[in-house]
Scaffold this motif. Sequence first.
Motif, PDB file in Angstrom:
ATOM      1  N   ARG A 114      10.893   2.512   0.680  1.00  0.00           N
ATOM      2  CA  ARG A 114      10.463   2.854   0.392  1.00  0.00           C
ATOM      3  C   ARG A 114       9.397   2.126   1.227  1.00  0.00           C
ATOM      4  N   GLN A 115       8.803   2.379   2.153  1.00  0.00           N
ATOM      5  CA  GLN A 115       8.164   2.438   3.144  1.00  0.00           C
ATOM      6  C   GLN A 115       6.493   1.994   2.940  1.00  0.00           C
ATOM      7  N   GLY A 116       5.651   1.816   3.422  1.00  0.00           N
ATOM      8  CA  GLY A 116       4.561   1.367   2.938  1.00  0.00           C
ATOM      9  C   GLY A 116       3.681   2.593   3.777  1.00  0.00           C
ATOM     10  N   THR A 117       2.148   3.049   3.212  1.00  0.00           N
ATOM     11  CA  THR A 117       1.760   3.294   4.579  1.00  0.00           C
ATOM     12  C   THR A 117       0.767   3.030   5.259  1.00  0.00           C
ATOM     13  N   GLU A 167       0.785  -1.188  -0.484  1.00  0.00           N
ATOM     14  CA  GLU A 167      -0.422   0.028  -0.001  1.00  0.00           C
ATOM     15  C   GLU A 167       0.455   1.091  -0.138  1.00  0.00           C
ATOM     16  N   THR A 168       0.470   2.271  -1.071  1.00  0.00           N
ATOM     17  CA  THR A 168       1.793   3.476  -1.095  1.00  0.00           C
ATOM     18  C   THR A 168       0.721   4.445  -1.622  1.00  0.00           C
ATOM     19  N   ARG A 182       2.931   2.168   8.336  1.00  0.00           N
ATOM     20  CA  ARG A 182       3.799   3.713   8.370  1.00  0.00           C
ATOM     21  C   ARG A 182       4.042   4.383   9.890  1.00  0.00           C
ATOM     22  N   CYS A 242       7.247  -2.986   2.932  1.00  0.00           N
ATOM     23  CA  CYS A 242       8.582  -1.454   2.420  1.00  0.00           C
ATOM     24  C   CYS A 242       9.345  -2.831   1.264  1.00  0.00           C
TER      25      CYS A 242
END
Length: 231
Positions: A175-178, A142-143, A181, A169
């Motif tokens: 990039r980390q996901g939402t 999820e991003t 987060r 991630c």
Amino acid sequence: MLAIDGESPVIDERIKEIAPGFRAMSIHVDATNAGQGSLSPKLLTDACNYVLQGGPTWAEAHLASWADAYVRFGSKPKRTPCSAQALRRRVLKDGSIPSINPIVDLYNAVSLKYAIPVGGENYDAYLGRPLLTVADGSETFETVMNGEAVIENPLPGEVIWRDDAGATCRRWNWRQGTRTRLDAAAGRMWFVLESLETMPDDALAEASDMLVDGLETLMPGCSVFAQRIAV
């Protein structure tokens, strides 16, 4: 102690083939009953200035090792670099990075000062244990893209962090996901500081100490459990 063996991160054996010198510090924090402290606003500024002055001495070698590891799992480090490289490039280009919030500023400062990827996650949003593994391509991530929430899938063979619900991630630490987060110093949190063989071992310990000291200052009375993990 907050974390127990069952909550320790799991490292897929295939990671050793991609990065045989990988070792990390895993830090679980419970701030459920913690007080509210503050950190000096100079913390992030000082870390940026340290980078501009050329520190640390092992930075280029360490980040080159991360680039090599990315190539081994099929990524293009110039386009999607590890998080520490991305932060460092921004500082060298712009002279600084903007403040986000105290908890993110803290782990960004650690990342810059020690040229090490540092991730911070909302552990209350996790399902199961963190797992560093190789994606099969079916995992959901999820991003946000162009301001809209979207779901992506990692590429098969890509190194990811994940939990029982999906990827947290992408491209190792790019990039980390939402979904997991971390945006507030509250509840349960999990941090991971990831290093390769070209970073001095004592520097990894120092980076961990800097993060823990900052967390305890920001959240007085929080419970902290730190442990070393390796392939």
